[in-house]
Design an enzyme around this catalytic site. Structure first.
Site, short mmCIF file in Angstrom:
data_model
loop_
_atom_site.label_atom_id
_atom_site.label_comp_id
_atom_site.label_asym_id
_atom_site.label_seq_id
_atom_site.Cartn_x
_atom_site.Cartn_y
_atom_site.Cartn_z
N LYS A 124 41.71 31.90 32.43
CA LYS A 124 42.36 33.15 32.01
C LYS A 124 42.57 33.22 30.48
O LYS A 124 42.44 32.22 29.78
CB LYS A 124 43.70 33.29 32.75
CG LYS A 124 43.52 33.40 34.28
CD LYS A 124 44.85 33.69 34.94
CE LYS A 124 44.67 33.84 36.46
NZ LYS A 124 45.94 34.20 37.11
N TYR A 129 41.66 42.52 41.20
CA TYR A 129 43.00 42.28 41.76
C TYR A 129 43.47 43.45 42.63
O TYR A 129 44.68 43.63 42.82
CB TYR A 129 44.00 42.01 40.63
CG TYR A 129 43.91 40.60 40.07
CD1 TYR A 129 44.20 39.49 40.87
CD2 TYR A 129 43.54 40.37 38.75
CE1 TYR A 129 44.12 38.20 40.38
CE2 TYR A 129 43.47 39.06 38.24
CZ TYR A 129 43.77 37.99 39.07
OH TYR A 129 43.70 36.70 38.58
N ASN A 173 48.95 31.83 33.90
CA ASN A 173 48.89 30.52 34.57
C ASN A 173 47.52 29.86 34.47
O ASN A 173 47.13 29.06 35.32
CB ASN A 173 49.38 30.64 36.02
CG ASN A 173 48.53 31.56 36.86
OD1 ASN A 173 47.60 32.19 36.35
ND2 ASN A 173 48.82 31.65 38.14
N HIS A 211 42.50 31.02 37.88
CA HIS A 211 42.51 31.66 39.20
C HIS A 211 41.49 30.93 40.06
O HIS A 211 40.46 30.47 39.56
CB HIS A 211 42.12 33.15 39.11
CG HIS A 211 41.76 33.73 40.44
ND1 HIS A 211 42.70 34.22 41.32
CD2 HIS A 211 40.55 33.83 41.08
CE1 HIS A 211 42.10 34.62 42.42
NE2 HIS A 211 40.79 34.40 42.31
N GLU A 230 34.51 37.62 45.64
CA GLU A 230 34.76 37.45 44.20
C GLU A 230 33.49 37.00 43.48
O GLU A 230 33.18 37.47 42.37
CB GLU A 230 35.91 36.45 44.00
CG GLU A 230 37.24 37.01 44.50
CD GLU A 230 38.38 35.98 44.50
OE1 GLU A 230 38.15 34.81 44.15
OE2 GLU A 230 39.51 36.36 44.85
P1 CMP Z 1 46.16 34.42 40.61
O1 CMP Z 1 45.86 33.20 41.40
O2 CMP Z 1 45.14 34.85 39.61
O3 CMP Z 1 46.41 35.64 41.61
C1 CMP Z 1 47.22 36.75 41.27
C2 CMP Z 1 47.96 36.55 40.00
O4 CMP Z 1 49.06 37.37 39.76
C3 CMP Z 1 48.56 35.15 40.00
O5 CMP Z 1 47.53 34.19 39.85
C4 CMP Z 1 49.55 35.23 38.88
O6 CMP Z 1 49.01 34.92 37.64
C5 CMP Z 1 49.92 36.73 38.83
N1 CMP Z 1 51.31 37.00 39.14
C6 CMP Z 1 52.18 37.58 38.31
N2 CMP Z 1 53.37 37.72 38.90
C7 CMP Z 1 53.28 37.20 40.12
C8 CMP Z 1 54.19 37.06 41.21
N3 CMP Z 1 55.45 37.47 41.15
N4 CMP Z 1 53.73 36.46 42.33
C9 CMP Z 1 52.44 36.03 42.42
N5 CMP Z 1 51.54 36.16 41.42
C10 CMP Z 1 51.96 36.74 40.28
#
Ligand code: CMP
Length: 187
Positions: free
Chosen positions: A58, A98, A161, A164, A175
């Site tokens: 990311k 998403y 984070n 993904h 995906e």
């Molecule tokens: P990812 O695995 O990319 O899938 C969805 C993303 O939404 C997740 O990682 C997080 O980076 C982001 N995200 C932001 N806020 C939340 C939340 N409250 N709960 C879960 N995912 C979140």
């Protein structure tokens, strides 16, 4: 060695095995039973499935120039990068990717974040790649991620984070198809 000689040797080996087999069967039926049980194919552990999964490094990670460190962790875990590209997503790309989170309160911020800088899209291959990738990434929230995982080591926050990874075989296929053609995946 001539063909005849090879054939003769194979025949002798086969006959020896047959004689041993008969001897065990005749003189030690219990042992024969346990032997046949141990070579029963059904009893052997099943080889794990080779899978493909989809991965994103990311914008928080591309900004900090740590894509190599993240890829090293994936490779050290036994995953193989079979497709890779660094791109800058448009709003529509992130919204499509998403879409499953479209109703969640964090959706707009997530789309803004995923378009704030370059991302590295990858297809990873390996035994049980989907679970292995998720284990290597760690929990979505870095505060809950286990020691040694990518998110524990590199993630900045729940949103930023660092990585993904697909959560199921079905989503991995969707995906991957959104971001790569078959010709771009080279195992
Ligand atoms: P990812 O695995 O990319 O899938 C969805 C993303 O939404 C997740 O990682 C997080 O980076 C982001 N995200 C932001 N806020 C939340 C939340 N409250 N709960 C879960 N995912 C979140």
């Amino acid at each position: 060695m001539t063909f005849k000689r090879v054939r003769h040797q194979l025949y002798r080996q086969w006959r020896t095995l047959l004689l041993e087999d008969n001897a065990i069967r005749r003189y030690n039926p219990a042992k024969f039973k346990s032997l046949t049980f141990s070579i029963n194919f059904k009893e052997r552990p099943k080889p794990m499935a080779i899978q493909r999964t989809f991965s994103i490094i990311k914008p928080d990670a591309t900004r900090r120039n740590i894509t190599g460190k993240i890829i090293a962790k994936l490779e050290d875990a036994g995953l193989r990068v079979v497709a890779s590209k660094r791109v800058k997503w448009e709003k529509a790309d992130a919204e499509k990717f998403y879409a499953v989170h479209a109703e969640r309160p964090f959706f707009n911020d997530l789309v803004a974040f995923m378009t704030s800088g370059p991302v590295v899209l990858q297809v990873l291959e390996g035994e049980n790649a989907i679970a292995l990738n998720r284990e290597t990434m760690g929990a979505t929230n870095p505060e809950e991620a286990a020691e040694g995982t990518i998110r524990k080591e590199f993630a900045e926050s729940l949103e930023a984070n660092s990585v993904h990874g697909s959560d199921s075989e079905e989503n991995a296929a969707i995906e991957i198809a959104q971001c790569f053609t078959e010709a771009e995946i080279v195992g």
